[in-house]
Design a protein around this motif. Structure first.
Motif, PDB file in Angstrom:
ATOM      1  N   ALA A 141       0.826  -1.207   0.000  1.00  0.00           N
ATOM      2  CA  ALA A 141       0.000   0.000   0.000  1.00  0.00           C
ATOM      3  C   ALA A 141       0.861   1.257   0.000  1.00  0.00           C
ATOM      4  CB  ALA A 141      -0.915  -0.011   1.226  1.00  0.00           C
ATOM      5  N   ILE A 142       1.940   1.244   0.751  1.00  0.00           N
ATOM      6  CA  ILE A 142       2.799   2.426   0.837  1.00  0.00           C
ATOM      7  C   ILE A 142       3.445   2.729  -0.511  1.00  0.00           C
ATOM      8  CG2 ILE A 142       4.963   3.255   1.861  1.00  0.00           C
ATOM      9  CD1 ILE A 142       4.115   1.866   4.438  1.00  0.00           C
ATOM     10  N   GLY A 143       3.743   1.688  -1.286  1.00  0.00           N
ATOM     11  CA  GLY A 143       4.403   1.890  -2.569  1.00  0.00           C
ATOM     12  C   GLY A 143       3.479   2.120  -3.745  1.00  0.00           C
ATOM     13  N   GLU A 144       2.179   2.146  -3.524  1.00  0.00           N
ATOM     14  CA  GLU A 144       1.237   2.325  -4.628  1.00  0.00           C
ATOM     15  C   GLU A 144       1.268   3.767  -5.153  1.00  0.00           C
ATOM     16  OE1 GLU A 144      -1.191   2.097  -7.554  1.00  0.00           O
ATOM     17  OE2 GLU A 144      -0.434   0.348  -6.484  1.00  0.00           O
ATOM     18  N   VAL A 192      -3.302   6.467  -6.093  1.00  0.00           N
ATOM     19  CA  VAL A 192      -3.170   7.718  -5.345  1.00  0.00           C
ATOM     20  C   VAL A 192      -3.237   8.917  -6.285  1.00  0.00           C
ATOM     21  CG1 VAL A 192      -1.637   9.067  -3.878  1.00  0.00           C
ATOM     22  CG2 VAL A 192      -1.829   6.601  -3.542  1.00  0.00           C
ATOM     23  N   VAL A 193      -2.539   8.830  -7.405  1.00  0.00           N
ATOM     24  CA  VAL A 193      -2.524   9.951  -8.346  1.00  0.00           C
ATOM     25  C   VAL A 193      -3.934  10.266  -8.836  1.00  0.00           C
ATOM     26  CG1 VAL A 193      -1.743  10.671 -10.630  1.00  0.00           C
ATOM     27  CG2 VAL A 193      -0.150   9.567  -9.065  1.00  0.00           C
ATOM     28  N   MET A 194      -4.710   9.242  -9.133  1.00  0.00           N
ATOM     29  CA  MET A 194      -6.032   9.455  -9.718  1.00  0.00           C
ATOM     30  C   MET A 194      -7.137   9.563  -8.679  1.00  0.00           C
ATOM     31  SD  MET A 194      -5.781   6.949 -13.035  1.00  0.00           S
ATOM     32  CE  MET A 194      -7.114   7.801 -13.843  1.00  0.00           C
ATOM     33  N   GLY A 195      -6.927   9.010  -7.480  1.00  0.00           N
ATOM     34  CA  GLY A 195      -8.000   8.984  -6.497  1.00  0.00           C
ATOM     35  C   GLY A 195      -7.846   9.921  -5.328  1.00  0.00           C
ATOM     36  N   ALA A 196      -6.595  10.305  -4.985  1.00  0.00           N
ATOM     37  CA  ALA A 196      -6.391  11.103  -3.773  1.00  0.00           C
ATOM     38  C   ALA A 196      -6.067  12.548  -4.062  1.00  0.00           C
ATOM     39  CB  ALA A 196      -5.265  10.494  -2.931  1.00  0.00           C
ATOM     40  N   ALA A 226       3.465   9.607  -5.359  1.00  0.00           N
ATOM     41  CA  ALA A 226       2.859  10.531  -6.323  1.00  0.00           C
ATOM     42  C   ALA A 226       3.782  11.717  -6.582  1.00  0.00           C
ATOM     43  CB  ALA A 226       1.505  11.012  -5.814  1.00  0.00           C
ATOM     44  N   LYS A 227       4.445  12.204  -5.562  1.00  0.00           N
ATOM     45  CA  LYS A 227       5.337  13.347  -5.745  1.00  0.00           C
ATOM     46  C   LYS A 227       6.642  12.953  -6.435  1.00  0.00           C
ATOM     47  CE  LYS A 227       2.753  16.571  -4.479  1.00  0.00           C
ATOM     48  NZ  LYS A 227       2.264  17.493  -5.520  1.00  0.00           N
ATOM     49  N   ILE A 228       7.070  11.719  -6.260  1.00  0.00           N
ATOM     50  CA  ILE A 228       8.235  11.256  -7.022  1.00  0.00           C
ATOM     51  C   ILE A 228       7.926  11.320  -8.513  1.00  0.00           C
ATOM     52  CG2 ILE A 228       9.656   9.232  -7.560  1.00  0.00           C
ATOM     53  CD1 ILE A 228       9.478   8.432  -4.648  1.00  0.00           C
ATOM     54  N   VAL A 229       6.736  10.877  -8.886  1.00  0.00           N
ATOM     55  CA  VAL A 229       6.328  10.925 -10.293  1.00  0.00           C
ATOM     56  C   VAL A 229       6.274  12.362 -10.789  1.00  0.00           C
ATOM     57  CG1 VAL A 229       4.464  10.415 -11.902  1.00  0.00           C
ATOM     58  CG2 VAL A 229       5.073   8.748 -10.155  1.00  0.00           C
ATOM     59  N   SER A 230       5.652  13.254 -10.015  1.00  0.00           N
ATOM     60  CA  SER A 230       5.490  14.634 -10.470  1.00  0.00           C
ATOM     61  C   SER A 230       6.828  15.362 -10.568  1.00  0.00           C
ATOM     62  CB  SER A 230       4.558  15.395  -9.518  1.00  0.00           C
ATOM     63  OG  SER A 230       5.135  15.502  -8.227  1.00  0.00           O
ATOM     64  N   GLN A 231       7.775  15.057  -9.667  1.00  0.00           N
ATOM     65  CA  GLN A 231       9.067  15.741  -9.703  1.00  0.00           C
ATOM     66  C   GLN A 231       9.934  15.285 -10.876  1.00  0.00           C
ATOM     67  OE1 GLN A 231       7.784  18.076  -7.411  1.00  0.00           O
ATOM     68  NE2 GLN A 231       9.973  18.408  -7.500  1.00  0.00           N
ATOM     69  N   LEU A 232       9.703  14.075 -11.362  1.00  0.00           N
ATOM     70  CA  LEU A 232      10.520  13.551 -12.456  1.00  0.00           C
ATOM     71  C   LEU A 232       9.796  13.589 -13.794  1.00  0.00           C
ATOM     72  CD1 LEU A 232      12.282  10.487 -10.768  1.00  0.00           C
ATOM     73  CD2 LEU A 232      13.129  12.810 -11.095  1.00  0.00           C
ATOM     74  N   THR A 233       8.627  14.206 -13.841  1.00  0.00           N
ATOM     75  CA  THR A 233       7.886  14.321 -15.086  1.00  0.00           C
ATOM     76  C   THR A 233       8.421  15.508 -15.888  1.00  0.00           C
ATOM     77  OG1 THR A 233       5.896  13.402 -14.083  1.00  0.00           O
ATOM     78  CG2 THR A 233       5.626  14.640 -16.117  1.00  0.00           C
ATOM     79  N   GLY A 234       8.707  15.262 -17.168  1.00  0.00           N
ATOM     80  CA  GLY A 234       9.253  16.307 -18.021  1.00  0.00           C
ATOM     81  C   GLY A 234      10.759  16.163 -18.169  1.00  0.00           C
ATOM     82  N   ASP A 235      11.399  17.202 -18.664  1.00  0.00           N
ATOM     83  CA  ASP A 235      12.848  17.197 -18.884  1.00  0.00           C
ATOM     84  C   ASP A 235      13.552  17.593 -17.598  1.00  0.00           C
ATOM     85  OD1 ASP A 235      12.544  16.486 -21.537  1.00  0.00           O
ATOM     86  OD2 ASP A 235      12.371  18.581 -22.189  1.00  0.00           O
ATOM     87  N   SER A 236      13.995  16.606 -16.830  1.00  0.00           N
ATOM     88  CA  SER A 236      14.691  16.858 -15.573  1.00  0.00           C
ATOM     89  C   SER A 236      16.185  16.796 -15.807  1.00  0.00           C
ATOM     90  CB  SER A 236      14.277  15.812 -14.520  1.00  0.00           C
ATOM     91  OG  SER A 236      12.882  15.852 -14.290  1.00  0.00           O
ATOM     92  N   ASP A 237      16.892  17.798 -15.302  1.00  0.00           N
ATOM     93  CA  ASP A 237      18.338  17.821 -15.504  1.00  0.00           C
ATOM     94  C   ASP A 237      19.104  17.207 -14.339  1.00  0.00           C
ATOM     95  OD1 ASP A 237      17.894  19.704 -13.576  1.00  0.00           O
ATOM     96  OD2 ASP A 237      18.666  21.400 -14.733  1.00  0.00           O
ATOM     97  N   PHE A 238      18.400  16.838 -13.267  1.00  0.00           N
ATOM     98  CA  PHE A 238      19.024  16.213 -12.105  1.00  0.00           C
ATOM     99  C   PHE A 238      20.162  17.072 -11.553  1.00  0.00           C
ATOM    100  CE2 PHE A 238      17.388  12.615 -14.637  1.00  0.00           C
ATOM    101  CZ  PHE A 238      16.432  12.170 -13.734  1.00  0.00           C
ATOM    102  N   LEU A 252      16.293  16.438  -7.727  1.00  0.00           N
ATOM    103  CA  LEU A 252      16.998  15.469  -6.884  1.00  0.00           C
ATOM    104  C   LEU A 252      16.199  15.079  -5.649  1.00  0.00           C
ATOM    105  CD1 LEU A 252      20.626  16.903  -7.079  1.00  0.00           C
ATOM    106  CD2 LEU A 252      19.799  14.770  -8.064  1.00  0.00           C
ATOM    107  N   VAL A 253      15.200  15.888  -5.279  1.00  0.00           N
ATOM    108  CA  VAL A 253      14.399  15.534  -4.112  1.00  0.00           C
ATOM    109  C   VAL A 253      13.655  14.218  -4.329  1.00  0.00           C
ATOM    110  CG1 VAL A 253      12.314  16.767  -4.834  1.00  0.00           C
ATOM    111  CG2 VAL A 253      12.795  16.473  -2.406  1.00  0.00           C
ATOM    112  N   ALA A 254      13.415  13.855  -5.600  1.00  0.00           N
ATOM    113  CA  ALA A 254      12.739  12.584  -5.882  1.00  0.00           C
ATOM    114  C   ALA A 254      13.547  11.410  -5.351  1.00  0.00           C
ATOM    115  CB  ALA A 254      12.512  12.440  -7.388  1.00  0.00           C
ATOM    116  N   PHE A 255      14.877  11.503  -5.422  1.00  0.00           N
ATOM    117  CA  PHE A 255      15.713  10.417  -4.914  1.00  0.00           C
ATOM    118  C   PHE A 255      15.677  10.364  -3.390  1.00  0.00           C
ATOM    119  CE2 PHE A 255      17.388  11.400  -9.099  1.00  0.00           C
ATOM    120  CZ  PHE A 255      17.491  10.144  -9.657  1.00  0.00           C
ATOM    121  N   ALA A 256      15.626  11.520  -2.750  1.00  0.00           N
ATOM    122  CA  ALA A 256      15.504  11.538  -1.296  1.00  0.00           C
ATOM    123  C   ALA A 256      14.156  10.965  -0.865  1.00  0.00           C
ATOM    124  CB  ALA A 256      15.664  12.967  -0.775  1.00  0.00           C
ATOM    125  N   LEU A 257      13.106  11.281  -1.617  1.00  0.00           N
ATOM    126  CA  LEU A 257      11.796  10.691  -1.323  1.00  0.00           C
ATOM    127  C   LEU A 257      11.826   9.183  -1.531  1.00  0.00           C
ATOM    128  CD1 LEU A 257       9.470  13.304  -3.090  1.00  0.00           C
ATOM    129  CD2 LEU A 257       9.855  13.036  -0.636  1.00  0.00           C
TER     130      LEU A 257
END
Length: 488
Positions: free
Chosen positions: A408-411, A415-419, A438-450, A456-461
């Motif tokens: 459940a925690i990793g779903e 979450v993106v569509m329901g919460a 959900a925020k990992i997905v949103s932070q890495l969506t698009g052209d990310s230069d890392f 980079l917060v996506a990796f910390a998440l």
């Protein structure tokens, strides 16, 4: 020569090696297989394995490593004045690769010869139109630096492909000839083949371990880089998540995301655990064989439904139903279809097979002798289930619940569509919230230069989520191993 054709040639050589090796072994003993140390097929397999495995290993490594080496070499040709950081350089190299692929397509289509392609001038030639004629679309005009890098990339790729062909075929031929020279009646072909198969099995098992190590190391290094740009205390104890506004990267607190993750997971477990456990008790203790044969597969079908389908179900069915009861026309507690309750209910439905299947297997593992002893003492079936079966199966059931919690925690998609996407600290289950995934997905969506904290917060998440789920899995294994009963 392409890697596919190389693979076909090596496989054909291995097949020929099997036939020749088997025939040679029989020929060395005058056709009397009783004089062979091993069965004839082992001699053929030995030749095939030595011709195939080393060549395939080199081919696989070459295909993976060559593009990285060539791209690293070509990237040095890009003038530093054209980019400010690694992200912009990656975008330029993407254009270089597209142009190189387009030039290859132009040559294959017969539009231009190789000499004409080398002499192209981006100042006088409409390269976008030329590449578009073969189906390669470019978003901007091609500069002379990009075109030069594309030519260098094509030349290095061609040279690398030729070297790969020579090396792989040489290794395959060498293995074929060495194995053929080893083939005679006294050669222990079976031992050699079994040792080779054992090595392949060890290598296959090591891939999972090495992949896990690679994932963990990538998370660790990028998380360290992130904490070099952003204070760890603000990330771990911050109460605000707002990477796009109000100071940019100054608001990257994880606590609202953790709260949403745990809240939605709690609602999901409150749905999945009672239903899944009761279903497991019914199937294992009360249902007839015919009923169980139909109900159990139907229940487990839920585990095979893609999570995106659950997300659509939450958005189009469950959310509107909840709004009808708890929205403005009902109790007035709910403002929209996306909420913790919407995602939690649907995620709970998704988790029912995890809880029921694991609990059913654990309950069935309780020996029948314990049930018979309880019945002999005068207990009813419900008393036996409540006082004998469930206590004996409790450690395994707790482990199943914790594993479902990790799931459940990793779903993400539900979450993106329901919460929703709102990061907030709130006790109202009818409010929209979001989770770490959900925020990992949103932070890495698009052209990310890392190269920025917002990417980079996506990796910390991800590292935080990894530690959380790993802790739950370790706890589940500890409970199962420490408190499980050993039955004769």
């Amino acid at each position: 020569m392409s890697a596919l054709w190389l693979l076909v040639i090596v496989l054909a050589l291995a097949l020929v090696g099997f036939l020749v090796g088997r025939a040679r072994a029989l020929a060395t003993v005058g056709g009397d297989r009783r004089k062979l140390h091993s069965l004839p097929n082992y001699y053929g397999f030995n030749v095939s394995m030595l011709a195939l495995v080393p060549a395939l290993l080199v081919l696989g490594l070459w295909v993976v490593i060559q593009p990285m080496v060539i791209n690293g070499s070509v990237s040095t040709m890009i003038p530093p004045a054209l980019y400010d950081d690694a992200g912009q350089l990656n975008l330029i190299m993407s254009d270089v690769n597209r142009v190189a692929d387009g030039l290859d397509a132009v040559q294959r289509a017969g539009v231009m010869s190789e000499d004409e392609l080398v002499q192209l001038d981006p100042n006088t030639t409409d390269l976008r139109g030329l590449l578009g004629s073969v189906g390669v679309a470019l978003g901007a005009d091609v500069s002379s630096d990009t075109l030069s890098a594309a030519h260098a990339l094509r030349a290095k790729t061609a040279s690398g492909g030729l070297a790969m062909t020579i090396v792989v075929l040489a290794i395959a031929a060498a293995g074929f000839l060495v194995a053929l020279r080893m083939t005679h009646g006294d050669f222990r072909a079976r031992n050699s083949v079994e040792q080779g198969v054992k090595a392949l099995l060890i290598a296959a098992a090591s891939i999972a371990i090495l992949t896990t190590i690679g994932i963990v190391l990538s998370l660790i290094f990028n998380t360290i880089t992130f904490f070099g740009m952003f204070p760890a205390g603000d990330f771990l104890f911050g109460l605000t998540w707002s990477p796009e506004g109000r100071g940019g990267s100054e608001h990257l607190g994880i606590l609202p995301l953790l709260w949403g993750t745990l809240y939605i997971s709690l609602v999901a477990l409150l749905v999945a655990v009672p239903i899944g456990l009761f279903a497991a008790i019914y199937l294992s203790e009360y249902a007839s064989n015919a009923t169980r044969a139909v109900a159990k597969p139907l229940l487990e079908v839920l585990a095979g439904i893609p999570t995106i389908v659950y997300g659509l179900f939450a958005l189009t069915v469950v959310g509107p139903l909840l709004v009808n009861f708890f929205g403005a026309d009902g109790l007035g507690w709910m403002q929209g279809a996306r909420s913790v309750m919407t995602a939690g209910l649907v995620m709970g439905i998704m988790l029912i097979p995890f809880v029921s299947s694991l609990s059913d297997d654990i309950i069935n593992a309780v020996p029948q002798a314990m049930r018979d002893g309880s019945y002999g003492l005068g207990a009813t079936q419900s008393e036996t289930v409540r006082q004998v079966v469930l206590p004996a199966a409790l450690p395994g059931i707790v482990g199943a619940v914790l594993l479902a919690a990790s799931r459940a925690i990793g779903e993400t998609m539900i979450v993106v569509m329901g919460a929703g996407a709102a990061a907030r600290l709130d006790l109202n289950p009818f409010e929209a919230m979001t989770t770490v995934t959900a925020k990992i997905v949103s932070q890495l969506t698009g052209d990310s230069d890392f190269a920025s904290p917002e990417a980079l917060v996506a990796f910390a998440l991800g590292m935080t989520l990894f530690i959380l789920t790993l802790g739950l899995n370790v706890l589940a294994l500890y409970i199962v191993r420490k408190y499980r009963e050993q039955y004769e």
